[in-house]
Design an enzyme around this catalytic site. Structure first.
Site, short mmCIF file in Angstrom:
data_model
loop_
_atom_site.label_atom_id
_atom_site.label_comp_id
_atom_site.label_asym_id
_atom_site.label_seq_id
_atom_site.Cartn_x
_atom_site.Cartn_y
_atom_site.Cartn_z
CE LYS A 54 39.16 31.81 -35.80
NZ LYS A 54 39.11 30.57 -35.00
CE1 TYR A 81 39.78 35.06 -34.09
CE2 TYR A 81 38.48 36.05 -35.85
CZ TYR A 81 38.58 35.20 -34.76
OH TYR A 81 37.48 34.46 -34.37
CB SER A 109 35.86 30.24 -22.05
OG SER A 109 35.23 31.48 -22.27
CG ASP A 139 40.60 25.99 -22.27
OD1 ASP A 139 39.60 26.24 -22.96
OD2 ASP A 139 41.44 26.86 -21.93
CB SER A 190 35.72 33.52 -37.73
OG SER A 190 35.17 34.83 -37.72
CG LEU A 192 45.50 23.47 -27.97
CD1 LEU A 192 44.06 23.64 -28.38
CD2 LEU A 192 45.96 22.04 -28.22
#
Ligand code: NAI
Length: 257
Positions: A159, A155, A14, A35, A116, A51
Site C-alpha cells: 500500500k 501489506y 466482495s 474478479d 489503505s 491479477l
C-alpha cells in the site's frame, strides 16, 4: 454522476468492490466487473481474471473494449496471505493492468487505486519503494526474500508503494486528461477485516478502540465513484483517506499535538 461511462472495477465479487460496482451502475455507468471469483450477483458484464498472473492480466486487457472511462483497482489480499501473493495482487499486478489498459482508455479517463491507511508511512520506506519501481510479477518472490518483506509487512509495503506510484504518475497521462488517485480506507467491515485484526493483534485492537465504529463498503464506494466522475478532474495523484478521522488522529499524536 457516471452516466454512460464504461467503468472497469476489480475485486467486484466482495466488499468494497461489490459496493462500488453497484453504486457506479446506479449512477448510470456501464460496469465491467472483474474478479478471480464470480460475484454472487454480478453487476454488468463479468470477466474472471487472476491479477497475480501475467497471462491472465494480458487476456483480460485483450478482452476489455476500447474507450474505458474509468478503472477502479479495488482487488486486494490481506496480510494473512503469503507475502509474494500480497505484493503481486495489491501492487505489481495492479500496475501491469493499469499501464496495459491506458491505450484502451478514453481521453479524460480516471483511475482509482484502493490503498489503505496502512500505506501512509511511505516516507519511511523510500529506498525499497524506489527499488520496486520496475518490478515484474516473475521477480516478486525474490524481491520479497531480498528485502525481508514477510508477514504483515507485505501489506504495508504494497500500500505504501501504491500511494507513491500514484503520486509519481500524477502527470504521466496529462496530455490525454487521464488522472490517477488513491483512496485509503481505515478498517472496513468486509471479509478481510478479521484478517487484519488477526495479523496486527494488539495494534489493530487499539485502533478499533479509537474508532467510533468500523467503516462499511457504503462509506468508501461513494468516494471512489466521485473520483471516477468528471467532478474530480483536477484531483490528480493524490491520496484520499476515508477513515473516520483515524489518520488525522495518528498524525496529530505523532506530531506532538
Ligand atoms: P474483500 O476481501 O471483501 O474483497 C477483495 C476482492 O479481491 C475479493 O472479491 C477477491 O476475490 C478479489 N481478489 C483477491 N485476489 C485476487 C486476484 N488474484 N485476482 C482478482 N481478484 C482478486 O476485501 P475489501 O475489504 O473489499 O478490500 C478491497 C480493497 O480495499 C483491498 O485492496 C484492500 O486492501 C483495501 N482495504 C480494505 C480495508 C478493510 O478494512 N476492509 C482497509 C483498507 C484498505
Amino acid at each position: 454522476m457516471l452516466q454512460g461511462k464504461k467503468i472497469v472495477i476489480t475485486g467486484a465479487a466482495s466488499g468494497i468492490g461489490a459496493k462500488t460496482a453497484e453504486l457506479a451502475a446506479a449512477h448510470g455507468a456501464q460496469v465491467i466487473s472483474v474478479d478471480i471469483n464470480k460475484p454472487a450477483k454480478p453487476v454488468g458484464e463479468f470477466i474472471a481474471a487472476d491479477l497475480s498472473d501475467e497471462r491472465s492480466i494480458d487476456e483480460l486487457v485483450a478482452r476489455l473494449p476500447q474507450g474505458i472511462d474509468g478503472l477502479a483497482n479495488v482487488a486486494g489480499l490481506p496480510p494473512t496471505w503469503p507475502a509474494p501473493a500480497v505484493v503481486k495482487v495489491n501492487l505489481v499486478g495492479l500496475k501491469r493492468l493499469t499501464v496495459s489498459l491506458v491505450p484502451k482508455m478514453a481521453d479524460g479517463a480516471s483511475i482509482v487505486n484502493l490503498a489503505s491507511i496502512a500505506g501512509l508511512g511511505w516516507p519511511q520506506a523510500r529506498d525499497v519503494i524506489q527499488e520496486s519501481n520496475s518490478l515484474q510479477l516473475g521477480d516478486v518472490d525474490a524481491f520479497c526474500r531480498v528485502h525481508g518483506i514477510e508477514g504483515a509487512r507485505s501489506y504495508f509495503f504494497s500500500k505504501e508503494a501504491l500511494i507513491v506510484w500514484t503520486m509519481e504518475n500524477r502527470w504521466t497521462w496529462r496530455a490525454r486528461g487521464i488522472r490517477m488517485n488513491t483512496v485509503s480506507p481505515g478498517p472496513v467491515d468486509t471479509p478481510i477485516l478479521k484478517d487484519f485484526i488477526e495479523t496486527l493483534g494488539a495494534r489493530a485492537e487499539e485502533d478499533m478502540r479509537t474508532m467510533d465504529r468500523p467503516g462499511t463498503p457504503a462509506d468508501i464506494a461513494p468516494v471512489v465513484c466521485f473520483l471516477l466522475s468528471d467532478g474530480a478532474v483536477w484531483i490528480r495523484g493524490t491520496n484520499v483517506p476515508v477513515d473516520g478521522g483515524m489518520f488525522s488522529n495518528v498524525l496529530l499524536q505523532t506530531s506532538g499535538f
